[in-house]
Design a protein around this motif. Structure first.
Motif, PDB file in Angstrom:
ATOM      1  N   TYR A   1     -11.902  17.112  17.775  1.00 54.92           N
ATOM      2  CA  TYR A   1     -12.000  15.699  17.397  1.00 54.92           C
ATOM      3  C   TYR A   1     -10.617  15.078  17.242  1.00 54.92           C
ATOM      4  CZ  TYR A   1     -12.662  11.606  14.459  1.00 54.92           C
ATOM      5  OH  TYR A   1     -12.611  10.344  13.942  1.00 54.92           O
ATOM      6  N   TRP A   2      -9.714  15.770  16.534  1.00 55.76           N
ATOM      7  CA  TRP A   2      -8.357  15.253  16.353  1.00 55.76           C
ATOM      8  C   TRP A   2      -7.633  15.128  17.689  1.00 55.76           C
ATOM      9  CZ3 TRP A   2      -7.750  12.650  12.288  1.00 55.76           C
ATOM     10  CH2 TRP A   2      -8.227  13.053  11.051  1.00 55.76           C
TER      11      TRP A   2
ATOM     12  N   VAL B   1       1.095  10.659  17.121  1.00 54.85           N
ATOM     13  CA  VAL B   1       1.525  12.058  17.090  1.00 54.85           C
ATOM     14  C   VAL B   1       1.034  12.773  15.837  1.00 54.85           C
ATOM     15  CG1 VAL B   1       3.549  13.572  17.134  1.00 54.85           C
ATOM     16  CG2 VAL B   1       3.518  11.514  18.514  1.00 54.85           C
ATOM     17  N   TRP B   2       0.894  12.080  14.734  1.00 56.38           N
ATOM     18  CA  TRP B   2       0.478  12.743  13.502  1.00 56.38           C
ATOM     19  C   TRP B   2      -0.923  13.342  13.613  1.00 56.38           C
ATOM     20  CZ3 TRP B   2      -3.796  11.076  10.871  1.00 56.38           C
ATOM     21  CH2 TRP B   2      -4.261   9.796  11.147  1.00 56.38           C
ATOM     22  N   LEU B   3      -1.730  12.862  14.549  1.00 57.35           N
ATOM     23  CA  LEU B   3      -3.064  13.421  14.736  1.00 57.35           C
ATOM     24  C   LEU B   3      -3.001  14.864  15.257  1.00 57.35           C
ATOM     25  CD1 LEU B   3      -4.840  10.314  16.252  1.00 57.35           C
ATOM     26  CD2 LEU B   3      -5.239  11.314  14.006  1.00 57.35           C
ATOM     27  N   LEU B   4      -1.929  15.186  15.960  1.00 60.41           N
ATOM     28  CA  LEU B   4      -1.766  16.565  16.433  1.00 60.41           C
ATOM     29  C   LEU B   4      -1.506  17.525  15.271  1.00 60.41           C
ATOM     30  CD1 LEU B   4       0.257  16.048  19.711  1.00 60.41           C
ATOM     31  CD2 LEU B   4      -2.146  16.673  19.456  1.00 60.41           C
ATOM     32  N   GLY B   5      -1.032  16.997  14.162  1.00 60.88           N
ATOM     33  CA  GLY B   5      -0.911  17.822  12.959  1.00 60.88           C
ATOM     34  C   GLY B   5      -2.279  18.294  12.484  1.00 60.88           C
ATOM     35  N   GLY B   6      -3.280  17.407  12.584  1.00 62.48           N
ATOM     36  CA  GLY B   6      -4.649  17.803  12.254  1.00 62.48           C
ATOM     37  C   GLY B   6      -5.172  18.872  13.186  1.00 62.48           C
ATOM     38  N   VAL B   7      -4.820  18.751  14.477  1.00 61.78           N
ATOM     39  CA  VAL B   7      -5.215  19.780  15.445  1.00 61.78           C
ATOM     40  C   VAL B   7      -4.604  21.118  15.045  1.00 61.78           C
ATOM     41  CG1 VAL B   7      -5.037  20.518  17.853  1.00 61.78           C
ATOM     42  CG2 VAL B   7      -5.470  18.123  17.334  1.00 61.78           C
ATOM     43  N   ALA B   8      -3.321  21.120  14.746  1.00 62.19           N
ATOM     44  CA  ALA B   8      -2.626  22.369  14.395  1.00 62.19           C
ATOM     45  C   ALA B   8      -3.185  22.972  13.109  1.00 62.19           C
ATOM     46  CB  ALA B   8      -1.128  22.105  14.252  1.00 62.19           C
ATOM     47  N   MET B   9      -3.443  22.134  12.112  1.00 59.85           N
ATOM     48  CA  MET B   9      -3.963  22.659  10.848  1.00 59.85           C
ATOM     49  C   MET B   9      -5.367  23.231  11.008  1.00 59.85           C
ATOM     50  SD  MET B   9      -2.502  20.176   7.879  1.00 59.85           S
ATOM     51  CE  MET B   9      -2.732  18.601   8.675  1.00 59.85           C
ATOM     52  N   CYS B  10      -6.213  22.552  11.764  1.00 62.41           N
ATOM     53  CA  CYS B  10      -7.573  23.058  11.977  1.00 62.41           C
ATOM     54  C   CYS B  10      -7.568  24.341  12.800  1.00 62.41           C
ATOM     55  CB  CYS B  10      -8.429  21.996  12.657  1.00 62.41           C
ATOM     56  SG  CYS B  10      -8.798  20.602  11.591  1.00 62.41           S
TER      57      CYS B  10
ATOM     58  N   LEU C   1       2.275  23.000  18.319  1.00 60.52           N
ATOM     59  CA  LEU C   1       2.289  24.459  18.425  1.00 60.52           C
ATOM     60  C   LEU C   1       3.235  25.067  17.386  1.00 60.52           C
ATOM     61  CD1 LEU C   1       1.517  27.092  19.918  1.00 60.52           C
ATOM     62  CD2 LEU C   1       3.467  26.650  21.420  1.00 60.52           C
ATOM     63  N   LEU C   2       4.380  24.452  17.187  1.00 58.28           N
ATOM     64  CA  LEU C   2       5.315  24.945  16.173  1.00 58.28           C
ATOM     65  C   LEU C   2       4.709  24.855  14.775  1.00 58.28           C
ATOM     66  CD1 LEU C   2       8.736  23.576  17.456  1.00 58.28           C
ATOM     67  CD2 LEU C   2       7.927  25.950  17.444  1.00 58.28           C
ATOM     68  N   LEU C   3       3.996  23.772  14.499  1.00 55.97           N
ATOM     69  CA  LEU C   3       3.320  23.649  13.208  1.00 55.97           C
ATOM     70  C   LEU C   3       2.260  24.735  13.061  1.00 55.97           C
ATOM     71  CD1 LEU C   3       2.790  22.195  10.551  1.00 55.97           C
ATOM     72  CD2 LEU C   3       1.280  20.630  11.801  1.00 55.97           C
TER      73      LEU C   3
END
Length: 172
Positions: free
Chosen positions: A25-26, A36-45, A90-92
């Protein structure tokens, strides 16, 4: 009754599927808005799913991304143009998951390598187990006895509609 007996099988599968779905979803939201901050949600999930059930989260998430890339050329171009932001994501992801593995490696060096390699090989080799299929009648208990009876003697019931319904249940 059966669901409570066999629910331990789904205890890790449900959160992994939820984390994968939320990560997808993110990713969709990022593809539409390019924030770009939405990719942080991808990385966290993905990190939460990875720490829950290892590589399985990538299979679920990757299948959705692959289908999306095959179906939509615009999404492919958005992903290709955003590869720098994806590298940051990916780094996150690595920053969230690596500390746990490093911590366990420092504490249990030999056991960690043996277990990590064994789990990776067994998951990637695709060895199938019949245990989930055997568990299906237990999960449907006590209705599994009625279902078995319907499979053995479907003509004992007077209604043709009921017999058709039992075969639809079998397919389902």
């Amino acid at each position: 009754i059966g669901v409570t007996i066999e629910s331990r099988y789904a205890m890790l599968d449900v959160p992994t599927a939820a984390f994968s779905g939320l990560a997808f979803y993110w990713l969709l939201q990022w593809c539409r808005s390019k924030r770009v901050w939405l990719l942080g949600g991808v990385a966290m999930c993905l990190a939460a799913g990875f720490l829950t059930k290892f590589f399985v989260v990538f299979i679920i998430f990757g299948a959705g991304v692959l289908a999306l890339c095959i179906a939509d050329a615009e999404i492919r171009s958005v992903i290709w143009r955003g590869k720098g932001a994806l590298a940051g994501s990916l780094l996150l992801f690595l920053g969230l998951t690596a500390p746990w593995f490093l911590y366990v490696y420092v504490l249990y060096r030999d056991y960690f390598v043996q277990t990590f390699m064994g789990e990776t090989v067994s998951r990637l080799s695709g060895s199938l187990s019949p245990i989930p299929l055997i568990a299906l009648p237990v999960m449907a208990f006590p209705w599994s006895f009625i279902f078995m009876y319907l499979l053995i003697r479907p003509k004992s019931f007077p209604s043709k509609l009921f017999r058709i319904g039992s075969w639809k249940l079998l397919v389902l």
